[in-house]
Write a protein that holds these residues in place. Sequence first.
Motif, PDB file in Angstrom:
ATOM      1  N   THR A  36     -21.870  -0.863   3.342  1.00  0.00           N
ATOM      2  CA  THR A  36     -22.926  -1.054   2.356  1.00  0.00           C
ATOM      3  C   THR A  36     -22.484  -0.368   1.076  1.00  0.00           C
ATOM      4  OG1 THR A  36     -24.661  -1.184   4.024  1.00  0.00           O
ATOM      5  CG2 THR A  36     -25.338  -0.626   1.787  1.00  0.00           C
ATOM      6  N   TRP A  45     -17.938  -8.405  -6.842  1.00  0.00           N
ATOM      7  CA  TRP A  45     -18.070  -7.165  -7.610  1.00  0.00           C
ATOM      8  C   TRP A  45     -17.232  -7.258  -8.857  1.00  0.00           C
ATOM      9  CZ3 TRP A  45     -16.142  -3.902  -3.045  1.00  0.00           C
ATOM     10  CH2 TRP A  45     -15.008  -3.148  -3.311  1.00  0.00           C
ATOM     11  N   SER A  47     -28.181  -7.277 -12.599  1.00  0.00           N
ATOM     12  CA  SER A  47     -27.528  -7.776 -11.387  1.00  0.00           C
ATOM     13  C   SER A  47     -27.406  -6.665 -10.353  1.00  0.00           C
ATOM     14  CB  SER A  47     -26.138  -8.319 -11.710  1.00  0.00           C
ATOM     15  OG  SER A  47     -25.454  -8.715 -10.532  1.00  0.00           O
ATOM     16  N   ASP A  48     -27.416  -7.071  -9.067  1.00  0.00           N
ATOM     17  CA  ASP A  48     -27.174  -6.111  -7.989  1.00  0.00           C
ATOM     18  C   ASP A  48     -25.718  -6.159  -7.532  1.00  0.00           C
ATOM     19  OD1 ASP A  48     -26.942  -8.455  -6.553  1.00  0.00           O
ATOM     20  OD2 ASP A  48     -28.354  -7.890  -4.968  1.00  0.00           O
ATOM     21  N   VAL A  49     -24.840  -6.811  -8.309  1.00  0.00           N
ATOM     22  CA  VAL A  49     -23.435  -6.912  -7.962  1.00  0.00           C
ATOM     23  C   VAL A  49     -22.825  -5.519  -7.811  1.00  0.00           C
ATOM     24  CG1 VAL A  49     -22.536  -6.907 -10.338  1.00  0.00           C
ATOM     25  CG2 VAL A  49     -21.316  -8.174  -8.562  1.00  0.00           C
ATOM     26  N   VAL A  50     -21.805  -5.420  -6.974  1.00  0.00           N
ATOM     27  CA  VAL A  50     -21.068  -4.167  -6.875  1.00  0.00           C
ATOM     28  C   VAL A  50     -20.357  -3.929  -8.208  1.00  0.00           C
ATOM     29  CG1 VAL A  50     -19.156  -2.979  -5.746  1.00  0.00           C
ATOM     30  CG2 VAL A  50     -20.746  -4.342  -4.391  1.00  0.00           C
ATOM     31  N   GLY A  71     -25.000   3.526 -12.860  1.00  0.00           N
ATOM     32  CA  GLY A  71     -25.202   2.444 -11.903  1.00  0.00           C
ATOM     33  C   GLY A  71     -23.955   1.949 -11.205  1.00  0.00           C
ATOM     34  N   THR A  92     -21.160   1.734  -8.424  1.00  0.00           N
ATOM     35  CA  THR A  92     -21.216   2.033  -6.997  1.00  0.00           C
ATOM     36  C   THR A  92     -19.828   2.241  -6.384  1.00  0.00           C
ATOM     37  OG1 THR A  92     -21.481  -0.366  -6.702  1.00  0.00           O
ATOM     38  CG2 THR A  92     -23.449   0.980  -6.503  1.00  0.00           C
ATOM     39  N   ARG A 150     -25.828  -3.494 -14.648  1.00  0.00           N
ATOM     40  CA  ARG A 150     -26.726  -3.050 -13.591  1.00  0.00           C
ATOM     41  C   ARG A 150     -28.165  -3.474 -13.870  1.00  0.00           C
ATOM     42  NH1 ARG A 150     -25.721  -3.430  -9.769  1.00  0.00           N
ATOM     43  NH2 ARG A 150     -24.256  -1.782  -9.239  1.00  0.00           N
ATOM     44  N   GLY A 168     -23.721  -0.017  -2.692  1.00  0.00           N
ATOM     45  CA  GLY A 168     -24.860  -0.298  -3.553  1.00  0.00           C
ATOM     46  C   GLY A 168     -25.890  -1.108  -2.790  1.00  0.00           C
ATOM     47  N   ALA A 169     -26.298  -2.230  -3.392  1.00  0.00           N
ATOM     48  CA  ALA A 169     -27.319  -3.090  -2.788  1.00  0.00           C
ATOM     49  C   ALA A 169     -26.735  -4.154  -1.877  1.00  0.00           C
ATOM     50  CB  ALA A 169     -28.148  -3.747  -3.892  1.00  0.00           C
ATOM     51  N   ARG A 170     -25.413  -4.209  -1.755  1.00  0.00           N
ATOM     52  CA  ARG A 170     -24.783  -5.289  -0.987  1.00  0.00           C
ATOM     53  C   ARG A 170     -24.092  -4.746   0.258  1.00  0.00           C
ATOM     54  NH1 ARG A 170     -22.756 -10.126  -4.968  1.00  0.00           N
ATOM     55  NH2 ARG A 170     -24.574 -10.099  -6.356  1.00  0.00           N
TER      56      ARG A 170
END
Length: 319
Positions: free
Chosen positions: A33, A84, A118-121, A139, A141, A115, A35-37
Amino acid sequence: MPTGSPTRASTLPPSEARSAEPYLPPLRVPVRTIGARTFDFSRRVAVMAVVNRTPDSFFDQGRTYAFDRAVDACFEAVALGADWVDIGGAPFAPGEPVPVEEEVERVVPVVEALRAGSDVVISVDTFHSTVARHAIAAGATVINDTTGLSDPELAPVVADSDATLVITHSLAEPRRPYPRPHYDDVVADVSRFLLERVDRAMAAGVPEERIILDPGHDLNKNTLHSLELTRRLSEIADLGFPTLAAVSNKDFVGETLDAPRSERLEGSLAAAVISVMNGARIVRMHDVRASVAAMRMTEAVLGLRAPAYLKHNMGDVND
């Protein structure tokens, strides 16, 4: 073969038939995991897009140096399927150092803008602990250190956060030349270096589930070294950490094909695919659209993902 005839799984005798199982690296922690992904690196290859906010970057030569262009390039990469985005504010090549304050000013606003949308790495390509601290707060990760922990404070900064650390093999001091590199066995030497840096990072508090390894194609290596690393990349993957292959438009591709930087896409994709076949699970690439397609196709060939759809020769009418 007549319609309706049974198909045979193999025309080779059992003793000569090759296993259909793909090579899978023995990852200690395959599901990450970041960040968010979440990535299951036993079944997925992540595409890392490159966005450099430097006037003298290796490949794009300043195309995304302006803030607006850098931000646009980040969101374009996400729209094209990048998992990412790697944002850099200082080149690796030998030259005058970029002041830390200037590097922060280059990368942090881009991280904040990406950030926010987007929730991208998001990784930041830096070897400075100060830049890493500001980037993580903004932000980011992942911290992508291409100098093998040259800053002794970098690992503790990452350890004090939830960020992942990319440890890369390179021998020279940052932005210093390293002429005529020599290795007794480039893969064995790189492996030893990486494991020593892993021990150093873990001693500073970075857990193994937040470590990624990069053998550092072209970094203090000649073309023969980089070709051998690609051919034997499974030995790096066998160390048990997700392996990042940063092969896009590198000089080993150009020298192999006698191709200028603007004509290295095909060679870069071939090197990336071979790296994945040998266990890499993250590829750092400039052409996102082509790279995403190449990685999804490679995953399907390896049996790690299903085709998007099935139609050809699947019905009574030949389509």
